[in-house]
Design a protein around this motif. Structure first.
Motif, PDB file in Angstrom:
ATOM      1  N   ASP A  16       5.567  -4.762  -9.509  1.00  0.00           N
ATOM      2  CA  ASP A  16       5.722  -3.332  -9.257  1.00  0.00           C
ATOM      3  C   ASP A  16       4.834  -2.896  -8.089  1.00  0.00           C
ATOM      4  O   ASP A  16       3.614  -2.824  -8.206  1.00  0.00           O
ATOM      5  N   LEU A  17       5.468  -2.613  -6.963  1.00  0.00           N
ATOM      6  CA  LEU A  17       4.703  -2.266  -5.768  1.00  0.00           C
ATOM      7  C   LEU A  17       4.513  -0.764  -5.635  1.00  0.00           C
ATOM      8  O   LEU A  17       3.965  -0.294  -4.639  1.00  0.00           O
ATOM      9  N   SER A  18       4.955  -0.011  -6.639  1.00  0.00           N
ATOM     10  CA  SER A  18       4.973   1.442  -6.456  1.00  0.00           C
ATOM     11  C   SER A  18       3.565   2.034  -6.323  1.00  0.00           C
ATOM     12  O   SER A  18       3.395   3.090  -5.749  1.00  0.00           O
ATOM     13  N   LYS A  19       2.577   1.323  -6.839  1.00  0.00           N
ATOM     14  CA  LYS A  19       1.227   1.902  -6.747  1.00  0.00           C
ATOM     15  C   LYS A  19       0.487   1.420  -5.495  1.00  0.00           C
ATOM     16  O   LYS A  19      -0.669   1.787  -5.287  1.00  0.00           O
ATOM     17  N   GLU A  20       1.145   0.603  -4.686  1.00  0.00           N
ATOM     18  CA  GLU A  20       0.503   0.181  -3.434  1.00  0.00           C
ATOM     19  C   GLU A  20       0.433   1.381  -2.485  1.00  0.00           C
ATOM     20  O   GLU A  20       1.410   2.105  -2.315  1.00  0.00           O
ATOM     21  N   PRO A  21      -0.715   1.591  -1.876  1.00  0.00           N
ATOM     22  CA  PRO A  21      -0.822   2.730  -0.952  1.00  0.00           C
ATOM     23  C   PRO A  21      -0.012   2.499   0.319  1.00  0.00           C
ATOM     24  O   PRO A  21       0.359   1.371   0.648  1.00  0.00           O
ATOM     25  N   GLU A  22       0.196   3.603   1.033  1.00  0.00           N
ATOM     26  CA  GLU A  22       0.937   3.560   2.292  1.00  0.00           C
ATOM     27  C   GLU A  22       0.326   2.545   3.262  1.00  0.00           C
ATOM     28  O   GLU A  22       1.022   1.850   3.995  1.00  0.00           O
ATOM     29  N   SER A  23      -1.006   2.446   3.210  1.00  0.00           N
ATOM     30  CA  SER A  23      -1.692   1.559   4.164  1.00  0.00           C
ATOM     31  C   SER A  23      -1.248   0.104   3.984  1.00  0.00           C
ATOM     32  O   SER A  23      -1.215  -0.666   4.941  1.00  0.00           O
ATOM     33  N   THR A  24      -0.888  -0.264   2.762  1.00  0.00           N
ATOM     34  CA  THR A  24      -0.402  -1.631   2.531  1.00  0.00           C
ATOM     35  C   THR A  24       0.844  -1.889   3.362  1.00  0.00           C
ATOM     36  O   THR A  24       0.992  -2.930   3.996  1.00  0.00           O
ATOM     37  N   PHE A  25       1.737  -0.917   3.340  1.00  0.00           N
ATOM     38  CA  PHE A  25       3.005  -1.123   4.041  1.00  0.00           C
ATOM     39  C   PHE A  25       2.836  -1.003   5.548  1.00  0.00           C
ATOM     40  O   PHE A  25       3.596  -1.582   6.316  1.00  0.00           O
ATOM     41  N   ASP A  26       1.811  -0.259   5.955  1.00  0.00           N
ATOM     42  CA  ASP A  26       1.490  -0.266   7.389  1.00  0.00           C
ATOM     43  C   ASP A  26       1.042  -1.660   7.803  1.00  0.00           C
ATOM     44  O   ASP A  26       1.383  -2.143   8.875  1.00  0.00           O
ATOM     45  N   TYR A  48       1.586  -4.728   6.167  1.00  0.00           N
ATOM     46  CA  TYR A  48       2.574  -5.808   6.027  1.00  0.00           C
ATOM     47  C   TYR A  48       3.891  -5.489   6.733  1.00  0.00           C
ATOM     48  O   TYR A  48       4.733  -6.367   6.891  1.00  0.00           O
ATOM     49  N   GLY A  49       4.062  -4.233   7.100  1.00  0.00           N
ATOM     50  CA  GLY A  49       5.306  -3.836   7.762  1.00  0.00           C
ATOM     51  C   GLY A  49       6.288  -3.254   6.759  1.00  0.00           C
ATOM     52  O   GLY A  49       6.190  -3.506   5.554  1.00  0.00           O
ATOM     53  N   PRO A  50       7.234  -2.471   7.256  1.00  0.00           N
ATOM     54  CA  PRO A  50       8.160  -1.760   6.363  1.00  0.00           C
ATOM     55  C   PRO A  50       9.030  -2.693   5.523  1.00  0.00           C
ATOM     56  O   PRO A  50       9.457  -2.335   4.428  1.00  0.00           O
ATOM     57  N   GLN A  51       9.275  -3.924   6.031  1.00  0.00           N
ATOM     58  CA  GLN A  51      10.096  -4.868   5.264  1.00  0.00           C
ATOM     59  C   GLN A  51       9.474  -5.206   3.907  1.00  0.00           C
ATOM     60  O   GLN A  51      10.160  -5.671   3.008  1.00  0.00           O
ATOM     61  N   ALA A  52       8.172  -4.972   3.799  1.00  0.00           N
ATOM     62  CA  ALA A  52       7.487  -5.309   2.551  1.00  0.00           C
ATOM     63  C   ALA A  52       7.991  -4.470   1.384  1.00  0.00           C
ATOM     64  O   ALA A  52       7.753  -4.808   0.225  1.00  0.00           O
ATOM     65  N   ARG A  53       8.685  -3.386   1.684  1.00  0.00           N
ATOM     66  CA  ARG A  53       9.248  -2.570   0.606  1.00  0.00           C
ATOM     67  C   ARG A  53      10.534  -3.175   0.060  1.00  0.00           C
ATOM     68  O   ARG A  53      11.047  -2.727  -0.959  1.00  0.00           O
ATOM     69  N   LYS A  54      11.067  -4.115   0.815  1.00  0.00           N
ATOM     70  CA  LYS A  54      12.370  -4.640   0.439  1.00  0.00           C
ATOM     71  C   LYS A  54      12.215  -5.975  -0.305  1.00  0.00           C
ATOM     72  O   LYS A  54      11.844  -6.977   0.296  1.00  0.00           O
ATOM     73  N   PRO A  55      12.494  -5.981  -1.599  1.00  0.00           N
ATOM     74  CA  PRO A  55      12.262  -7.196  -2.381  1.00  0.00           C
ATOM     75  C   PRO A  55      12.975  -8.409  -1.789  1.00  0.00           C
ATOM     76  O   PRO A  55      14.091  -8.304  -1.303  1.00  0.00           O
ATOM     77  N   GLY A  56      12.322  -9.526  -1.831  1.00  0.00           N
ATOM     78  CA  GLY A  56      12.952 -10.766  -1.380  1.00  0.00           C
ATOM     79  C   GLY A  56      12.697 -11.097   0.074  1.00  0.00           C
ATOM     80  O   GLY A  56      12.946 -12.219   0.500  1.00  0.00           O
ATOM     81  N   THR A  57      12.201 -10.156   0.866  1.00  0.00           N
ATOM     82  CA  THR A  57      11.900 -10.482   2.262  1.00  0.00           C
ATOM     83  C   THR A  57      10.590 -11.270   2.320  1.00  0.00           C
ATOM     84  O   THR A  57       9.799 -11.272   1.370  1.00  0.00           O
ATOM     85  N   TYR A  58      10.380 -11.890   3.462  1.00  0.00           N
ATOM     86  CA  TYR A  58       9.124 -12.626   3.659  1.00  0.00           C
ATOM     87  C   TYR A  58       7.950 -11.670   3.507  1.00  0.00           C
ATOM     88  O   TYR A  58       6.946 -12.003   2.864  1.00  0.00           O
ATOM     89  N   ALA A  59       8.083 -10.488   4.062  1.00  0.00           N
ATOM     90  CA  ALA A  59       6.986  -9.519   4.004  1.00  0.00           C
ATOM     91  C   ALA A  59       6.694  -9.138   2.554  1.00  0.00           C
ATOM     92  O   ALA A  59       5.529  -9.093   2.129  1.00  0.00           O
ATOM     93  N   ALA A  60       7.744  -8.871   1.792  1.00  0.00           N
ATOM     94  CA  ALA A  60       7.537  -8.502   0.388  1.00  0.00           C
ATOM     95  C   ALA A  60       6.913  -9.662  -0.372  1.00  0.00           C
ATOM     96  O   ALA A  60       6.038  -9.463  -1.225  1.00  0.00           O
ATOM     97  N   ASN A  61       7.340 -10.876  -0.056  1.00  0.00           N
ATOM     98  CA  ASN A  61       6.768 -12.041  -0.741  1.00  0.00           C
ATOM     99  C   ASN A  61       5.306 -12.250  -0.361  1.00  0.00           C
ATOM    100  O   ASN A  61       4.505 -12.697  -1.184  1.00  0.00           O
ATOM    101  N   CYS A  62       4.959 -11.950   0.888  1.00  0.00           N
ATOM    102  CA  CYS A  62       3.558 -12.066   1.285  1.00  0.00           C
ATOM    103  C   CYS A  62       2.711 -11.080   0.483  1.00  0.00           C
ATOM    104  O   CYS A  62       1.620 -11.408   0.017  1.00  0.00           O
ATOM    105  N   LEU A  63       3.239  -9.884   0.319  1.00  0.00           N
ATOM    106  CA  LEU A  63       2.511  -8.888  -0.457  1.00  0.00           C
ATOM    107  C   LEU A  63       2.391  -9.345  -1.917  1.00  0.00           C
ATOM    108  O   LEU A  63       1.327  -9.238  -2.527  1.00  0.00           O
TER     109      LEU A  63
END
Lengths: 477, 1034
Positions: A287-297, A299-314
């Protein structure tokens, strides 16, 4: 960090229930087993561990070292010219290019610049990686025995080109056990190619247990459906119902145990409780919903999308935070036999920022000191062009004789580049590091002597590095 | 874990009489700690000292001085205080216990025995102790020495359950239990043994173990891992056990059935055993490298399965522990290196050599095609035909491209321009894509599966609208279902679309799919949907792909009208177009095309079938005909066109016949079943010793042979597979029978008499009951390798029939039950876990044999790893109906992603031969039994069954459930727990009927009765199916 409240709750719940059901002696032994289940072998680690966890960012397909790290400015002089026989030295090449009548040199179309205190050369495709270069130990002189994907990826993950051996994570799980009792010790994450051209398959043997007990197999955390297979209760079964059902199962199992004295029954009871805990801990983790905005800054916006490399890195960061021992990530799509400029750019666009973000993020959380990060593929790519060479387009075949990987974190001396290659990035000229050496070094960082972590199977004491491998001290801090 | 192994052995034998046994007590220490440098490997031998043979050990004076430990250098060196002097130099020093054992051995005279397993078994005398059967006498004799005794016999129900699992792999039915309980005759138990041994389930149960050994699977394993068809071989194995084929014949036929005089089809089929190994066709792989791996695999498998030998260790150098030289390894390999196989093969399924298994009508057609084809080919190659073709090329006229009424035309030859100039050009919104050359000389757009392309805003063809025809070329390369073609839809999915539906299974895992046309007023309840009545192959090899055309009421595929079926029609008003552009591949990522698309045209009039045929046939040819030089494929395309349309009628007829002949042959190739088999090549390959095991390092040329430390091949016999098989099954062979009976024992007792059933060498564990092992082995051979008779002997023994209850003292004394003072108790193998659930719930489909099936599996498991494209077995195409409930051994086994339900319970991936499975106990198993669709459905089906069979009384239902799953009634306290849950959940589900409805809807079988009651009982039954006892044989 596992949720201590949750753990206490399930434990407490267990106590209250077992006060009636399970005898005190049995309970004590059960909890003891519970603790044992997560411990590794006696005598391990062999020496003080610099890293407690490993994150292996496997770039499946073989990223081109020539276009990313191994800068050869003089190569443009040879553009289009046949690779000199003095360089190739009759080395074997794959069946895909062995029929080519010429092997024209294809220099990179990408610009390189120097970065960091040591002035390491990094391609324009990796701007974020370039920014963290002072944390990285870049090895330009990796080499492997295999020349095609299946044997090469099997080799780097299990120490043998042929199937049947345990994967690196399985060895680590077997040797060192888990430091977490709500998540598996060895977790696998998979993301799909960014490139247009087809990508290489993966095989479950890459995170398999080989001849080790199958409890050391990597557990895939998936982006679609259940993150762990069969984790979710079926529709129509709520949490309370599951609890009631598990209580009933445990009570009857306990009755059985009283007449059979089989410790397997106690283990079964404990494993059902662990399963129940995972039903909470895994969704929590995902559950990434509690990650702050700074996390997505970061790792990049792709980190919000499950299954991407960015999301997996997170996700990998969240797993490491919870003390998961070995996180193995696979990203597909690095097999640029053709259209390399287009496809390699796409791959880098999808992975550069999140890879670098992990280094930054773990550092700022104080986790980089005892987490080892490894980045790289199963081999490199040839200097000569596969297919038609034009000013703007080319492809590269598999190249096992030298390729680039980087390491960072626990036990690693960052801010250095190890190894050199010839003018064609075809042969290593200094400090070769074999795949078995890398494996020995990874184990070393974890406090494990690669020669002493063995398992007897078919009469032989097998180890990850087969009968080879030397720890590369230059890599170490 | 050498240390742990030793400790175990020493605990186990702690109370044994003081007399040392060289093979049991001494050799393991020497082997594990000394042989690496002082063993069979000549090159690695240090100081010229050899400790694996008697000659070596006593060759040099003073190393071992019989009777005087303090004078023996062996002991001095292992006890040296000074680390550089102390042996062994690597690893921890020997333990005190090990040193003490060595000391005692030397002091008592240092007797030396050959390694036990290399000495042929002689029938030992049966001990004269009081026990029911010969087997028991051996066991009791040993127990007496330990001060232990056999446990009492298990109660009848438990015993029948154990017996049913061991012989058939399924739990007994309530009727079978009743019959046995009622039968008070002294032969009651024996009758059950006979009944079960005669069941066709016996062959299935035995085959399960053989499939692990034979590394049987339904895919090739390496890289692409596409499908193969070996199930006929698997069925041969089942059948062979069922007809109680003598085990020596079973071995001979599998190794060399093809070399028997006048072999039957079944005998040739049997040789599939040595073709079950993995096969590769990775692009770029080097054939010699893999052909060598296949041979290596055959050696390792044959050595493990038949001899319990770890021959693979001698691939790169002489064996470190056992007397097998590197040369022995390759000579043994030479037996299996003579078949006409290719290093890279298997793209289309089975790899050569194969045995074709045509039906009679198929065989007839094959013969006709074989005779007729060369005749037609010859006629077509005549000078007259050639000349006519040449002349035509000079004068050829293609029919004009239908341009009248062309509203918009996206040629996709390098840009997104609308070349008609009427509408807006296309726009690529996301993820650039490539233009790739196709056969016609033309180019096509290749989309990645993420590309997003907008064209002009144009409606679907309709009677009143501006568009009357859409024409396009399409080819999919997807491995997942991202097969959208043309869309005009919005975010709510309103609008029209042309898509490819989910590919589904056809024989041999090829993929067929249907084109779907969909018009949506409101998703998902107001939809009109029509699709191809017959699915078509969608992964064409040809670059051209398929030509599709749509008019207001017709669909054309490659110029021919296609029959469509309307599968949904819930529109409430005539379909209305939405605003916005047409998109290629759809607006949401899940739909986007991964594949090629080309030449999209919109016309304001309905094209005639003749014009459509021009679009399909003439248009792509236009550029081709203009070429002065053609590539081979381009030439083929032109030629084909000529013979279809422009050649003189008699030539057209001939060419058409040839096309038909070839197509039929191709169809037959796909439809005739085959199985991979062994076969001698006309010109057998030479075998070399490969230095360091590398295929590139051929050194000495070798002939086939067996290890020099083993008995020789019969004199004068040809050195081939048949002779090898006969040698293996000779009564004098020291290993074959021992290894076989040990595995049967392992199946029943969980652990073999030799625990390391895969290794009878000096690193393996010595047998717990050596005399019993030899007695069984010699009995087996004397009986004519009668497998059922041997098993019956074991099953009738009191040792087998003991209760498996235990107490803490006995547990501690003998945790692994090696002394056999109690019955076996262990978790069922993976297949039997699932089969138990299916059997108890009544879902089980009893069919024996046939092609493998694809039961429930979480979506995406194959797809996320697979290569995809045109290869088979890349997407999981779940079975339906009865095939969901076949026995687990029939589950399609994909090596790179083995069946998840089974691998969770320790089933191997079948990449390599496995003689012994681990038995783990993990949380993932708990999750699977709680939540896997298979088991949730089984719980529901069991609920339905007990409600049906036991009526409305809840207590009776619980009784029935226990009887079905555990073969016994519940104890009152157990029943109470289940009943209370059922009651409580009934109240809960009555309050939440929506939850009940959801739970009972899991699985494809039909739910019957009241939802709330069924849901409550589903939960209660899930408790029963999740019990430790349910998945345990005891």
């Amino acid at each position: 960090m596992q949720d201590p409240v949750l753990l206490a709750q399930t434990r407490r719940h267990f106590f209250s229930r077992t006060a009636k059901g399970i005898g005190t002696a049995a309970l004590a032994s059960l909890l003891e087993r519970d603790a044992q289940a997560s411990s590794g072998l006696p005598g391990l680690p062999h020496h003080t561990a610099k890293a407690k966890r490993v994150l292996f960012l496997h770039q499946s397909g073989g990223p081109s070292q020539i276009d990313l790290f191994d800068y050869k400015p003089q190569m443009t002089k040879h553009q289009g010219v046949d690779l000199p026989a003095s360089i190739r030295m009759g080395q074997r090449i794959t069946g895909m290019t062995s029929g080519q009548s010429t092997f024209p040199v294809a220099s990179t179309v990408f610009k390189f610049a120097q970065h960091g205190q040591q002035g390491a050369w990094v391609s324009e495709l990796l701007p974020h990686t370039a920014k963290v270069i002072d944390q990285l130990c870049v090895i330009k002189s990796m080499h492997t025995d295999a020349i095609n994907h299946d044997p090469a990826i099997t080799f780097i993950q299990s120490g043998s080109q042929q199937p049947g051996r345990p994967s690196m994570g399985a060895w680590v799980s077997y040797g060192l056990g888990s430091e977490n009792d709500t998540l598996p010790a060895y977790v696998v994450l998979i993301s799909q190619a960014n490139a247009v051209n087809n990508d290489q398959p993966l095989f479950s043997r890459l995170w398999g247990n080989g001849f080790l007990p199958s409890s050391h197999q990597g557990v895939k955390f998936r982006s679609g459906g259940d993150p762990v297979l069969y984790l979710s209760d079926p529709p129509g079964v709520d949490k309370n119902t599951r609890r009631q059902m598990l209580d009933a199962v445990a009570k009857i199992n306990q009755i059985k145990h009283e007449s059979y004295a089989d410790p397997e029954i106690e283990t079964r009871i404990a494993q059902y409780e662990m399963a129940y805990r995972m039903q909470t801990s895994v969704p929590d983790l995902m559950d990434l919903s509690k990650e702050p905005e700074s996390t997505f800054d970061l790792y990049g916006p792709q980190a919000r999308k499950p299954g991407t490399y960015a999301a997996n890195c997170l996700l990998a960061r969240r797993l490491l935070e919870r003390n998961v021992r070995f996180v193995q990530l696979y990203h597909r799509g690095w097999d640029q036999h053709g259209d390399l400029p287009r496809d390699l750019s796409l791959q880098c666009r999808g992975t550069d920022q999140p890879s670098a973000a992990l280094v930054t993020d773990l550092k700022q959380r104080g986790l980089l000191d005892d987490t080892l990060i490894v980045w790289g593929g199963e081999f490199g790519r040839t200097v000569y062009c596969q297919g038609r060479l034009t000013d703007t387009n080319y492809g590269r075949d598999h190249h096992p004789r030298n390729f680039t990987m980087w390491l960072a974190g626990g036990g690693i001396k960052g801010g250095q580049v190890i190894g050199e290659t010839d003018d064609f990035s075809y042969n290593i000229t200094k400090d070769p590091v074999h795949v078995h050496d890398l494996q020995a070094t990874i184990l070393h960082c974890l406090g494990v002597d690669h020669k002493r972590l063995t398992y007897k199977y078919q009469g032989r004491h097998f180890r990850l590095t087969d009968v080879h491998g030397e720890v590369v001290n230059r890599i170490l801090a | 874990m050498p240390l742990a192994a030793f400790l175990l052995t020493s605990t186990l034998f702690a109370a044994a009489p003081a007399k040392l046994n060289f093979n049991r007590d001494i050799r393991p220490i020497l082997s594990d700690r000394c042989f690496t440098c002082h063993g069979p490997d000549e090159k690695a031998r240090k100081a010229g000292l050899r400790l694996d043979t008697k000659e070596g050990a006593f060759a040099r004076k003073g190393v071992i001085v019989a009777g005087d430990a303090s004078a023996s250098r062996l002991l001095k060196r292992v006890t040296a205080a000074n680390a550089p002097l102390r042996m062994p130099p690597d690893g921890p020093p020997l333990t005190g216990a090990q040193i003490e054992t060595l000391k005692q051995w030397v002091t008592s005279g240092a007797t030396w025995d050959l390694h036990w397993s290399y000495v042929p078994p002689a029938k030992p005398p049966v001990p004269s102790v009081s026990a029911p059967t010969a087997i028991d006498k051996f066991v009791v004799d040993r127990l007496n020495k330990e001060g232990l005794k056999l446990s009492p016999e298990a109660n009848k129900a438990t015993l029948l359950r154990r017996l049913s699992y061991d012989v058939t792999g399924l739990p007994p039915t309530p009727d079978e239990i009743q019959a046995f309980l009622r039968d008070k005759s002294p032969t009651a138990y024996e009758k059950q043994v006979d009944r079960l041994l005669a069941s066709p389930r016996f062959g299935e149960r035995q085959a399960m173990q053989w499939l692990d050994l034979a590394r049987y699977a339904d895919t090739h394993g390496y890289h692409i891992d596409s499908h193969r068809d070996m199930w006929r071989w698997r069925d041969w194995v089942i059948n062979s056990f069922n007809r109680n084929q003598p085990f020596n014949e079973f071995i001979v036929e599998q190794l060399a059935g093809d070399l028997l005089p006048k072999p039957t089809t079944q005998q040739i089929l049997a040789t599939g055993f040595q073709r079950n190994h993995m096969i590769n066709f990775e692009g770029g792989a080097i054939p010699e490298e893999y052909q060598n791996e296949y041979v290596v695999d055959r050696v390792e498998t044959a050595a493990t399965v038949f001899m319990g030998m770890t021959m693979g260790c001698a691939r790169c150098h002489d064996h470190k522990y056992d007397p097998i030289s590197q040369k022995d390894f390759y000579r043994f390999g030479a037996f299996f290196n003579t078949i006409p196989e290719k290093g890279l093969d298997g793209t289309r399924g089975n790899a050569a050599p194969v045995l074709e298994l045509p039906t009679d009508p198929q065989a007839e057609r094959v013969k006709y095609l074989k005779d007729r084809t060369p005749v037609v080919e010859k006629e077509l190659a005549s000078a007259a035909v050639k000349e006519a073709y040449q002349n035509w090329q000079k004068t050829a006229r293609l029919k004009p491209d239908p341009r009248q009424g062309l509203l918009a035309h996206y040629e996709l030859d390098g840009s997104l321009t609308d070349s008609s100039g009427n509408y807006r050009h296309g726009v690529s919104l996301k993820d650039e894509f490539a233009y790739v050359a196709s056969q016609s000389g033309d180019r096509a757009a290749e989309l990645s599966g993420r590309s997003e392309v907008e064209l002009a805003a144009l409606p679907f063809p309709s009677a009143n609208g501006p568009v009357k025809t859409i024409s396009l070329w399409f080819q999919t390369r997807a491995r997942t279902f991202k097969n959208g073609i043309l869309f005009r839809t919005n975010a709510e999915r309103q609008g029209w679309s042309i898509e490819l539906d989910d590919p589904f299974a056809v024989p041999r895992m090829q993929q067929k799919a249907r084109i779907v046309l969909r018009k949506v007023e409101r998703w998902p309840d107001r939809v009109w949907e029509a699709r191809f009545k017959e699915p078509v192959f969608v992964r064409t090899k040809s670059d051209v792909g398929m030509h599709l055309a749509f008019t207001a009421d017709k669909v054309y595929l490659n110029g021919e009208a296609v029959e469509m079926e309307v599968v949904r029609h819930t529109l409430t008003q005539p379909f209305q177009e939405i605003e916005g552009p047409v998109t290629i591949g759809g607006r949401i990522e899940a739909e986007r095309l991964r594949g090629r698309i080309d030449d999209i045209r919109f016309y304001d009039r309905e094209l005639t079938p003749a014009e459509l045929r021009i679009l399909q046939e003439d248009t792509p040819l236009r550029e081709n005909l203009a070429l002065t030089k053609r590539a081979a494929e381009q030439e083929t395309m032109l030629r084909d066109w000529y013979f279809r349309h422009a050649a003189p009628p008699e030539h057209q007829k001939l060419a058409a016949e040839l096309v038909d002949l070839k197509r039929e042959r191709d169809d037959l190739d796909w439809s005739i079943e085959t199985v991979m088999v062994m076969k001698e090549a006309e010109k057998p390959r030479d075998t070399y010793l490969l230095a360091r095991g590398d295929y590139r390092n051929q050194t000495e040329k070798l002939t086939p042979g067996v290890p020099s430390s083993m008995p020789p091949l019969p004199a004068g016999a040809p050195a081939n597979r048949l002779t090898l098989a006969q040698w293996l099954t000779s009564p004098q062979h020291p290993l074959t029978a021992r290894v076989a009976v040990n595995r049967f024992w392992q199946m029943y007792f969980g652990t073999g008499l030799v625990k390391t059933s895969e290794d009878f060498g000096s690193q393996g564990e010595a047998p717990s009951h050596p005399e019993l092992l030899d007695w069984l082995a010699t009995e087996y051979v004397t009986s004519g390798w009668d497998t059922k008779a041997l098993q019956k002997q074991i099953l009738l023994s009191a040792t087998y029939r003991q209760a498996s209850q235990s107490n803490a003292a006995l547990r501690e004394r003998d945790p692994e039950n090696r002394l056999l003072a109690r019955g076996p108790r262990f978790r069922l193998p993976a297949e039997l876990v699932r089969d138990t659930m299916l059997a108890a719930s009544g879902l089980l489909n009893a069919k024996v044999g046939g092609p493998s099936v694809l039961p429930y599996q979480p979506p995406g498991l194959w797809e996320e790893l697979a290569f995809g494209a045109e290869f088979s077995a890349q997407t999981y195409q779940q079975s339906h109906g009865e095939d969901l409930y076949r026995r687990s051994m029939y589950t399609f086994w994909k090596r790179t992603m083995p069946p998840s339900t089974l691998s969770t319970f320790d089933a191997p991936d079948r990449e390599k031969c496995v003689a012994r499975r681990a038995v783990t106990n993990t949380p993932l198993q708990a999750l699977a039994l709680m939540n896997d669709t298979t088991y949730v459905e089984a719980a529901r089906a069991l609920a339905q069954r007990v409600m049906r069979e036991a009526g409305p009384n809840p207590a009776k239902r619980v009784d029935r459930a226990f009887l079905l799953a555990l073969a016994r009634p519940p104890a009152p306290n157990e029943a109470k727990i289940v009943l209370e849950l059922a009651q409580q959940k009934l109240a809960d589900y009555r309050r939440s009927p929506e939850l009940a409805a959801k739970l009972v809807a899991v699985g494809e079988s039909k739910a019957t009765g009241d939802n709330a009651e069924l849901a409550a009982w589903t939960l209660a039954m899930s408790v029963v199916l999740n019990l430790d006892e349910t998945i345990t044989k005891e």
